[in-house]
Design an enzyme around this catalytic site. Structure first.
Site, mmCIF file in Angstrom:
data_model
loop_
_atom_site.group_PDB
_atom_site.id
_atom_site.type_symbol
_atom_site.label_atom_id
_atom_site.label_comp_id
_atom_site.label_asym_id
_atom_site.label_seq_id
_atom_site.Cartn_x
_atom_site.Cartn_y
_atom_site.Cartn_z
ATOM 1 N N GLY A 28 -10.734 -26.476 -21.601
ATOM 2 C CA GLY A 28 -10.315 -25.070 -21.592
ATOM 3 C C GLY A 28 -9.422 -24.702 -20.429
ATOM 4 O O GLY A 28 -9.327 -25.432 -19.431
ATOM 5 N N GLU A 75 -2.089 -27.778 -20.086
ATOM 6 C CA GLU A 75 -1.838 -26.981 -21.296
ATOM 7 C C GLU A 75 -1.129 -25.663 -20.976
ATOM 8 O O GLU A 75 -1.140 -24.729 -21.783
ATOM 9 C CB GLU A 75 -3.152 -26.764 -22.055
ATOM 10 C CG GLU A 75 -3.548 -28.027 -22.833
ATOM 11 C CD GLU A 75 -4.906 -27.973 -23.518
ATOM 12 O OE1 GLU A 75 -5.723 -27.126 -23.175
ATOM 13 O OE2 GLU A 75 -5.127 -28.805 -24.409
HETATM 14 ZN ZN LIG Z 1 -7.954 -27.719 -25.404
#
Ligand SMILES: [Zn+2]
Length: 296
Positions: A28, A75
């Site tokens: 995350g 990310e």
């Molecule tokens: Zn992910």
């Protein structure tokens, strides 16, 4: 909110993600838009449940790191895609909440017209096609859907939710995962009932009064509840309902006038007397063939 307070809020949302089981190990990432040059984001390789404000990184809109001792999340491009296409968005949360991710793994479109809160706060949820996490091609998968939703499933991966502040961005993650959990439980009970088209339109009017928009209100003649999305799935990736086909397990009364096409394969269309008549027809046919002069 100043930079320090935003960093503390990122740590707090990280704790919530971790405590609710939406992120395992170092999964995350979270980001917040500071201004038109800088974005705060979580670092890579850290449990989101145990971050300190000093761990938070700062990047520019190209993903270059501007500040922070830890390396920024890999990310970040997913987050940048949201900020570039949605000037109103101030925060982005990416995680792997298990129930919503189960839908993303099954490529099961999230059914509509079941829970009022979900219609008001979320609406339609697209599924972006799978791409290897990190990098620009991965970020590009969500671009076609950004203008019409604040919640996207990432196929075989997780969710990305966003909003006008970090808490609201995070809430979308909670709402979608809790909805998916209820859907899975109801499906296990064996029957899912739908709110009617008419009652859902009432919810969308309420939604508008609360200041939220819904693409379904701008689509003339589109069924609010029926199969298919007003947010069109793009390219080759068009997930079809499987567990939540409207002809499986839905009760007939709830389907009526609800945009669901009547279908001869509708489970609930078979009553015991239909079945009796069918058995009788088969029995008659066997008897006819056995007793006919030319034999079976
Ligand atoms: Zn992910």
């Amino acid at each position: 909110m100043n930079e320090r307070a935003l960093k503390e809020q990122i740590c707090e949302m990280g704790r919530r993600l971790y405590q609710r089981g939406y992120v395992s190990a170092n999964d995350g990432n979270i980001s917040v838009r500071l201004n038109d040059r800088e974005i705060l984001c979580t670092p890579t390789m850290i449990s989101k449940g145990f971050m300190r404000p000093e761990d938070i990184c700062k990047v520019d809109y190209e993903g270059n790191q501007l500040a922070g001792t830890r390396k920024r999340t890999s990310e970040i491009f997913l987050h940048l895609a949201v900020y570039k296409h949605r000037p109103d968005v101030m925060a982005v949360v990416h995680s792997h909440p298990p129930h919503a991710t189960a839908f993303a793994v099954a490529h099961e479109p999230i059914p509509k017209c079941i829970l009022p809160e979900v219609e008001v706060f979320i609406g339609e949820v697209p599924i972006a096609p799978y791409e290897t996490p990190g990098g620009q091609p991965f970020a590009n998968t969500i671009v076609p859907y950004l203008s019409r939703t604040n919640t996207i499933l990432l196929a075989n991966h997780g969710t990305v939710t966003f909003g006008p502040d970090l808490e609201k961005a995070y809430w979308n993650t909670e709402i979608i995962d809790s909805y998916c959990k209820i859907l899975i439980l109801a499906r296990q009970l064996g029957r899912v009932n739908y709110i009617t088209e008419e009652k859902t339109r009432e919810l969308l009017t309420l939604k508008q009064r609360l200041g939220y928009d819904d693409p379904r209100l701008h689509c003339d003649g589109c069924p609010v509840c029926g199969p298919g999305l007003v947010i069109q799935q793009t390219g080759d990736f068009v997930p079809e309902p499987y567990a939540f086909r409207r002809d499986v397990g839905a009760s007939c009364g709830a389907c009526a006038g609800n945009g669901a096409p009547p279908s001869s394969t509708h489970d609930s269309d078979f009553t015991p007397s239909d079945l009796e008549a069918l058995v009788q027809r088969i029995t008659d046919e066997i008897y006819r063939q056995l007793t006919s002069p030319s034999g079976p």
